[in-house]
Scaffold this motif. Sequence first.
Motif, mmCIF file in Angstrom:
data_model
loop_
_atom_site.group_PDB
_atom_site.id
_atom_site.type_symbol
_atom_site.label_atom_id
_atom_site.label_comp_id
_atom_site.label_asym_id
_atom_site.label_seq_id
_atom_site.Cartn_x
_atom_site.Cartn_y
_atom_site.Cartn_z
ATOM 1 N N PHE A 51 0.859 -1.181 0.000
ATOM 2 C CA PHE A 51 0.000 0.000 0.000
ATOM 3 C C PHE A 51 0.893 1.227 0.000
ATOM 4 C CE2 PHE A 51 -1.796 3.496 2.539
ATOM 5 C CZ PHE A 51 -2.843 3.840 1.712
ATOM 6 N N LEU A 52 0.612 2.177 -0.886
ATOM 7 C CA LEU A 52 1.388 3.419 -0.964
ATOM 8 C C LEU A 52 0.531 4.579 -0.488
ATOM 9 C CD1 LEU A 52 3.983 4.866 -1.808
ATOM 10 C CD2 LEU A 52 3.009 5.076 -4.102
ATOM 11 N N ALA A 53 0.922 5.195 0.626
ATOM 12 C CA ALA A 53 0.174 6.315 1.195
ATOM 13 C C ALA A 53 0.526 7.637 0.516
ATOM 14 C CB ALA A 53 0.430 6.413 2.699
ATOM 15 N N GLU A 54 1.814 7.849 0.249
ATOM 16 C CA GLU A 54 2.257 9.103 -0.362
ATOM 17 C C GLU A 54 3.507 8.849 -1.179
ATOM 18 O OE1 GLU A 54 3.814 13.371 1.240
ATOM 19 O OE2 GLU A 54 2.007 12.573 2.167
ATOM 20 N N SER A 55 3.641 9.572 -2.295
ATOM 21 C CA SER A 55 4.820 9.382 -3.138
ATOM 22 C C SER A 55 5.319 10.711 -3.688
ATOM 23 C CB SER A 55 4.511 8.429 -4.293
ATOM 24 O OG SER A 55 3.604 9.015 -5.188
ATOM 25 N N CYS A 56 6.543 10.654 -4.194
ATOM 26 C CA CYS A 56 7.175 11.833 -4.768
ATOM 27 C C CYS A 56 6.681 12.107 -6.178
ATOM 28 C CB CYS A 56 8.686 11.638 -4.799
ATOM 29 S SG CYS A 56 9.410 11.362 -3.188
ATOM 30 N N GLY A 57 6.372 11.049 -6.895
ATOM 31 C CA GLY A 57 5.969 11.165 -8.292
ATOM 32 C C GLY A 57 4.745 10.316 -8.570
ATOM 33 N N GLU A 58 4.863 9.464 -9.587
ATOM 34 C CA GLU A 58 3.748 8.606 -9.991
ATOM 35 C C GLU A 58 3.485 7.476 -9.011
ATOM 36 O OE1 GLU A 58 1.689 8.968 -12.744
ATOM 37 O OE2 GLU A 58 2.637 10.937 -12.786
ATOM 38 N N GLY A 59 4.511 7.018 -8.293
ATOM 39 C CA GLY A 59 4.332 5.901 -7.375
ATOM 40 C C GLY A 59 5.649 5.249 -7.026
ATOM 41 N N VAL A 60 5.565 3.962 -6.647
ATOM 42 C CA VAL A 60 6.752 3.176 -6.344
ATOM 43 C C VAL A 60 6.766 1.948 -7.246
ATOM 44 C CG1 VAL A 60 6.984 3.930 -3.941
ATOM 45 C CG2 VAL A 60 5.625 1.896 -4.466
ATOM 46 N N THR A 61 7.967 1.438 -7.485
ATOM 47 C CA THR A 61 8.132 0.208 -8.242
ATOM 48 C C THR A 61 8.623 -0.865 -7.290
ATOM 49 O OG1 THR A 61 8.687 1.441 -10.240
ATOM 50 C CG2 THR A 61 9.318 -0.879 -10.185
ATOM 51 N N VAL A 62 7.918 -1.979 -7.246
ATOM 52 C CA VAL A 62 8.283 -3.110 -6.400
ATOM 53 C C VAL A 62 8.967 -4.141 -7.280
ATOM 54 C CG1 VAL A 62 7.407 -4.895 -4.849
ATOM 55 C CG2 VAL A 62 6.286 -2.655 -4.928
ATOM 56 N N GLN A 63 10.100 -4.669 -6.802
ATOM 57 C CA GLN A 63 10.840 -5.690 -7.541
ATOM 58 C C GLN A 63 10.935 -6.950 -6.687
ATOM 59 O OE1 GLN A 63 14.583 -3.701 -8.321
ATOM 60 N NE2 GLN A 63 13.918 -3.293 -10.408
ATOM 61 N N THR A 78 -0.188 6.116 -5.691
ATOM 62 C CA THR A 78 -0.599 6.696 -4.414
ATOM 63 C C THR A 78 -2.035 6.335 -4.054
ATOM 64 O OG1 THR A 78 0.913 8.525 -4.848
ATOM 65 C CG2 THR A 78 -0.704 8.869 -3.109
ATOM 66 N N ASN A 79 -2.237 6.017 -2.786
ATOM 67 C CA ASN A 79 -3.528 5.633 -2.205
ATOM 68 C C ASN A 79 -4.104 4.351 -2.789
ATOM 69 O OD1 ASN A 79 -3.729 7.785 -0.333
ATOM 70 N ND2 ASN A 79 -4.308 9.135 -2.013
ATOM 71 N N ASN A 80 -3.231 3.472 -3.265
ATOM 72 C CA ASN A 80 -3.651 2.186 -3.812
ATOM 73 C C ASN A 80 -2.838 1.058 -3.208
ATOM 74 O OD1 ASN A 80 -5.743 2.576 -5.965
ATOM 75 N ND2 ASN A 80 -4.200 4.067 -6.620
ATOM 76 N N ARG A 108 2.923 0.794 3.443
ATOM 77 C CA ARG A 108 3.003 -0.458 4.196
ATOM 78 C C ARG A 108 3.138 -1.630 3.232
ATOM 79 N NH1 ARG A 108 -1.478 2.236 6.255
ATOM 80 N NH2 ARG A 108 -2.912 0.848 5.187
ATOM 81 N N TYR A 109 3.679 -2.723 3.769
ATOM 82 C CA TYR A 109 3.736 -3.962 3.001
ATOM 83 C C TYR A 109 3.422 -5.139 3.916
ATOM 84 C CZ TYR A 109 8.340 -4.750 5.053
ATOM 85 O OH TYR A 109 9.368 -4.936 5.927
ATOM 86 N N CYS A 110 2.897 -6.201 3.329
ATOM 87 C CA CYS A 110 2.605 -7.429 4.043
ATOM 88 C C CYS A 110 2.923 -8.579 3.113
ATOM 89 C CB CYS A 110 1.136 -7.472 4.462
ATOM 90 S SG CYS A 110 0.694 -8.990 5.324
ATOM 91 N N CYS A 111 3.567 -9.598 3.651
ATOM 92 C CA CYS A 111 3.955 -10.738 2.832
ATOM 93 C C CYS A 111 3.652 -12.025 3.592
ATOM 94 C CB CYS A 111 5.429 -10.647 2.504
ATOM 95 S SG CYS A 111 5.958 -11.879 1.307
ATOM 96 N N ASP A 112 2.811 -12.873 3.013
ATOM 97 C CA ASP A 112 2.545 -14.212 3.548
ATOM 98 C C ASP A 112 3.508 -15.166 2.849
ATOM 99 O OD1 ASP A 112 0.415 -13.518 5.270
ATOM 100 O OD2 ASP A 112 -0.948 -13.490 3.568
ATOM 101 N N LEU A 113 4.400 -15.766 3.626
ATOM 102 C CA LEU A 113 5.428 -16.649 3.085
ATOM 103 C C LEU A 113 5.062 -18.101 3.366
ATOM 104 C CD1 LEU A 113 8.400 -14.661 4.597
ATOM 105 C CD2 LEU A 113 7.670 -14.598 2.212
ATOM 106 N N HIS A 114 5.132 -18.943 2.355
ATOM 107 C CA HIS A 114 4.836 -20.363 2.482
ATOM 108 C C HIS A 114 6.088 -21.140 2.079
ATOM 109 C CE1 HIS A 114 0.655 -19.086 2.711
ATOM 110 N NE2 HIS A 114 0.886 -18.365 1.622
ATOM 111 N N TYR A 115 6.588 -21.978 2.981
ATOM 112 C CA TYR A 115 7.779 -22.755 2.688
ATOM 113 C C TYR A 115 7.712 -24.098 3.392
ATOM 114 C CZ TYR A 115 9.209 -20.612 7.114
ATOM 115 O OH TYR A 115 9.264 -20.174 8.407
ATOM 116 N N PHE A 116 8.681 -24.945 3.139
ATOM 117 C CA PHE A 116 8.685 -26.309 3.661
ATOM 118 C C PHE A 116 9.961 -26.594 4.422
ATOM 119 C CE2 PHE A 116 6.080 -26.138 -0.096
ATOM 120 C CZ PHE A 116 4.909 -26.729 0.343
ATOM 121 N N ILE A 117 9.814 -27.339 5.523
ATOM 122 C CA ILE A 117 10.998 -27.757 6.298
ATOM 123 C C ILE A 117 10.951 -29.254 6.517
ATOM 124 C CG2 ILE A 117 11.355 -25.554 7.422
ATOM 125 C CD1 ILE A 117 9.994 -26.721 9.907
#
Length: 117
Positions: A51-63, A78-80, A108-117
Motif C-alpha cells: 500500500f502506498l500512502a504518499e509518493s514523490c511522483g507517480e508511485g513506487v516500483t516493487v521488484q 498513491t492511495n492504492n 506499508r507492506y505485508c507478505c505471507d510466506l509459504h515454505y517447507f521444512i
Amino acid sequence: MSVVTWCFDKEKEKKAITDCISGHFSIGCGEENVVLWETSKSVAACTLSVFLAESCGEGVTVQVVDKKGCVETFTVTTNNTRSRTLKHVKEISISCDPGDLSSVCYGRYCCDLHYFI
C-alpha cells in the motif's frame, strides 16, 4: 492450479510452514532498490501486498527476485494497494520515483510466506 496447491503437491513429504511479515517503508525521492525483505533460500510461495500512502511522483516500483535471478516488477500508485502471489521468492525491494509531490515515498507492506521444512 493455484500457487499454494502447486507447492503442496510438490512437497508433500515436508512440513508446510506459513509466516507473515509486515512493515512500513519510508524512502527518499529517487532512491532505488531498497530491500524490504530477503533470504538466503527461496520460499515456495509468497503473497505480497503493498500500500502506498504518499509518493514523490507517480508511485513506487516493487521488484521481486526469484531463485533463478528473474525479476518481476509492478507499480503501486498513491492511495492504492497492489497484491501479487509469486513462487520461489528470494528478495523484495522497492524504488521511489523522483519528483516533487512529497519528500518521501511511504506506505506499508505485508507478505505471507509459504515454505517447507
